[in-house]
Scaffold this active site. Sequence first.
Site, mmCIF file in Angstrom:
data_model
loop_
_atom_site.group_PDB
_atom_site.id
_atom_site.type_symbol
_atom_site.label_atom_id
_atom_site.label_comp_id
_atom_site.label_asym_id
_atom_site.label_seq_id
_atom_site.Cartn_x
_atom_site.Cartn_y
_atom_site.Cartn_z
ATOM 1 N N HIS A 1 0.796 -1.411 0.124
ATOM 2 C CA HIS A 1 0.065 -0.076 -0.014
ATOM 3 C C HIS A 1 0.690 1.313 -0.036
ATOM 4 O O HIS A 1 2.152 1.077 0.384
ATOM 5 C CB HIS A 1 -0.915 0.030 1.302
ATOM 6 C CG HIS A 1 -2.138 -0.982 1.239
ATOM 7 N ND1 HIS A 1 -1.743 -2.239 1.690
ATOM 8 C CD2 HIS A 1 -3.200 -1.086 0.636
ATOM 9 C CE1 HIS A 1 -3.050 -3.167 1.293
ATOM 10 N NE2 HIS A 1 -3.691 -2.189 0.892
ATOM 11 N N ARG B 1 4.843 7.021 1.129
ATOM 12 C CA ARG B 1 5.643 5.920 1.551
ATOM 13 C C ARG B 1 4.983 4.734 1.037
ATOM 14 O O ARG B 1 3.838 4.338 1.268
ATOM 15 C CB ARG B 1 5.289 5.636 3.170
ATOM 16 C CG ARG B 1 6.112 4.344 3.717
ATOM 17 C CD ARG B 1 5.770 4.561 5.459
ATOM 18 N NE ARG B 1 4.497 4.881 5.772
ATOM 19 C CZ ARG B 1 3.713 3.772 6.224
ATOM 20 N NH1 ARG B 1 3.779 2.604 6.088
ATOM 21 N NH2 ARG B 1 2.550 4.453 6.810
ATOM 22 N N TYR B 2 5.644 4.252 0.258
ATOM 23 C CA TYR B 2 5.382 2.810 -0.584
ATOM 24 C C TYR B 2 5.834 1.734 0.125
ATOM 25 O O TYR B 2 6.731 1.426 0.280
ATOM 26 C CB TYR B 2 5.886 2.769 -2.278
ATOM 27 C CG TYR B 2 5.227 3.589 -2.912
ATOM 28 C CD1 TYR B 2 4.342 3.408 -3.853
ATOM 29 C CD2 TYR B 2 5.689 5.123 -3.144
ATOM 30 C CE1 TYR B 2 3.935 4.021 -4.919
ATOM 31 C CE2 TYR B 2 5.062 5.864 -4.031
ATOM 32 C CZ TYR B 2 4.209 5.485 -4.760
ATOM 33 O OH TYR B 2 3.502 6.345 -5.664
ATOM 34 N N CYS B 3 4.600 1.174 1.078
ATOM 35 C CA CYS B 3 4.926 0.034 2.143
ATOM 36 C C CYS B 3 4.796 -1.178 1.281
ATOM 37 O O CYS B 3 3.680 -1.536 1.167
ATOM 38 C CB CYS B 3 4.138 0.300 3.179
ATOM 39 S SG CYS B 3 4.438 -0.509 4.721
ATOM 40 N N MET B 4 5.929 -1.894 1.010
ATOM 41 C CA MET B 4 5.876 -3.449 0.330
ATOM 42 C C MET B 4 6.056 -4.579 1.240
ATOM 43 O O MET B 4 6.635 -4.174 2.229
ATOM 44 C CB MET B 4 6.895 -3.079 -0.688
ATOM 45 C CG MET B 4 6.848 -1.858 -1.659
ATOM 46 S SD MET B 4 5.303 -1.993 -2.592
ATOM 47 C CE MET B 4 4.240 -0.888 -1.785
#
Length: 179
Positions: free
Chosen positions: A145, A157-160
């Site tokens: 997300h 913040r691309y939280c992978m």
Amino acid sequence: MFHKLSHYLMLLLAVFTWSCNQAQNESKNNKKQNSTVVSDQYPMKLSDVEWKKRLTPEQYRILRQKGTEVAFTGKYDHFYKKGTYYSAASLQPVFSSATKFDSGTGWPSFYEPISPDAVKLIVDNSDGVGRVEVVDSKSGSHLGHVFDDGPKPTGKRYCMNSAALIFVPEGGAPPTASH
């Protein structure tokens, strides 16, 4: 009087339970419809059987069933080598180590994708919370997300999920398999 009050409370509880069950069923139906519609928008189309052959069980759970790994357990959370992160589903590059940062959240985080067309963003209301899902643009597979609490220059913040990614060191050859 107490009997009437308890009768009304039971009736109210029954209505509440019924409405919650209806909402859950609608949410499940919408998820099924959305995932079907969404997957048709991507050039890479595999059957569930093909995905299960291509991915590990954990990769399949995260990438194809929109799962999430437990915070602080992914191999790329505190990992800072230079290189490129590829989608474990489509094997396309999605993030660069140059945009990776320590968000303190327990998941690998980036402030932008490797290119604007590497990922697609999809509104995700699946848990009753408005979030934005990040999928790879080739297969529509779930990576994680994106949130608006990242560092400059993007504030994102691309939280992978680590299991959704394959890291290739700088100068290395792109991956040819998902695991």
